[in-house]
Enzyme design. Sequence first.
Site, PDB file in Angstrom:
ATOM      1  N   HIS A 147      -1.409   3.731 -41.932  1.00 37.44           N
ATOM      2  CA  HIS A 147      -1.512   5.164 -41.635  1.00 37.44           C
ATOM      3  C   HIS A 147      -2.190   5.334 -40.270  1.00 37.44           C
ATOM      4  O   HIS A 147      -3.105   4.583 -39.925  1.00 37.44           O
ATOM      5  CB  HIS A 147      -2.317   5.876 -42.728  1.00 37.44           C
ATOM      6  CG  HIS A 147      -2.263   7.363 -42.605  1.00 37.44           C
ATOM      7  ND1 HIS A 147      -3.035   8.050 -41.687  1.00 37.44           N
ATOM      8  CD2 HIS A 147      -1.519   8.298 -43.240  1.00 37.44           C
ATOM      9  CE1 HIS A 147      -2.762   9.342 -41.774  1.00 37.44           C
ATOM     10  NE2 HIS A 147      -1.848   9.516 -42.713  1.00 37.44           N
ATOM     11  N   GLU A 200       5.369   9.273 -39.122  1.00 34.23           N
ATOM     12  CA  GLU A 200       4.380  10.345 -39.034  1.00 34.23           C
ATOM     13  C   GLU A 200       3.886  10.448 -37.597  1.00 34.23           C
ATOM     14  O   GLU A 200       3.022   9.670 -37.176  1.00 34.23           O
ATOM     15  CB  GLU A 200       3.192  10.049 -39.957  1.00 34.23           C
ATOM     16  CG  GLU A 200       3.561  10.031 -41.422  1.00 34.23           C
ATOM     17  CD  GLU A 200       2.342  10.321 -42.290  1.00 34.23           C
ATOM     18  OE1 GLU A 200       2.355  11.346 -42.987  1.00 34.23           O
ATOM     19  OE2 GLU A 200       1.386   9.553 -42.248  1.00 34.23           O
TER      20      GLU A 200
HETATM   21  P1  PGA Z   1      -0.831  16.457 -43.225  1.00 30.84           P
HETATM   22  O1  PGA Z   1      -1.104  14.881 -43.387  1.00 30.84           O
HETATM   23  O2  PGA Z   1       0.367  16.787 -44.070  1.00 30.84           O
HETATM   24  O3  PGA Z   1      -2.087  17.110 -43.750  1.00 30.84           O
HETATM   25  O4  PGA Z   1      -0.579  16.734 -41.794  1.00 30.84           O
HETATM   26  C1  PGA Z   1      -0.036  13.987 -43.499  1.00 30.84           C
HETATM   27  C2  PGA Z   1      -0.507  12.567 -43.529  1.00 30.84           C
HETATM   28  O5  PGA Z   1      -1.457  12.212 -42.810  1.00 30.84           O
HETATM   29  O6  PGA Z   1       0.040  11.745 -44.263  1.00 30.84           O
END
Ligand code: PGA
Length: 261
Positions: free
Chosen positions: A96, A168
């Site tokens: 992540h 992401e």
């Molecule tokens: P968020 O986080 O939807 O609050 O932007 C997503 C993530 O970090 O997986």
Amino acid sequence: MDQKNVWIGTNWKMNKGPAEAIAAARALATFRPPEGIRCFLTPPATSLRDVCSVLEGSPMMVGAQNMFWEDSGAWTGEISGPMVVECGASTVLLGHSERRQHFGETDWTVNLKVHAALRHGLRPLICIGDTLDEFEAGVSQETLARQTKIALHGVSPEDLERVVVIYEPVWAIGSAGRPAEAPFVSGIHTELRSVVREIAGESGVRIPLLYGGSVSQANICDYVVLPDVDGVLAGRGGWDPADFMKLVACVSELVSAKVDA
Ligand code: PGA
């Protein structure tokens, strides 16, 4: 979106200690997502075992937010694959961007963790993402291809069938982020699909590619309809169990329309 499963997950991050996590898990325990939707959540390590117990037998997959690549030993503060498995989890989030940014994770440590997770029968949910600087310099695709290729380096063809890749954008995550626009995500995922096909051959078409970053009830369908987007990972938008179920409800109509077709 095609007739593949649609994945919807929520990463609780450093929220919900055991008491709060148990209450949230109980609220989800009888939830039955419609056919074609696969749900998962990743509680903090201290709540993992409780959440797994509450959700035992439910279709909700539970995963750790991180793990170390060694099985045991002098690694103070870390948790290992066997520990995650013993808690009852079936999956683990790896790489992540918050771990890459704040805790020194690199593409190569993510690769070590991917191998360790697979060795212990856990499904790795591998996060990749471009920073704002990379996005503005127009090198998002290069960054994502590198992160994906290194994360999956040396993974056997059979094990590649068990990985999930989650795009992401770092600039889209959290309350200071802005959700990526669907056409941009579409372009990124088309390119990501060719990267995973390059790595996995034809079975690369079956590797789920998810989008994450400020996913909400207002935008989830914009992503899920894209041809190479197989689902989403929400943070804030899914922390509350009622909101999580609403995210699923938002896409369930699309999915059932496809299943009926
Ligand atoms: P968020 O986080 O939807 O609050 O932007 C997503 C993530 O970090 O997986």
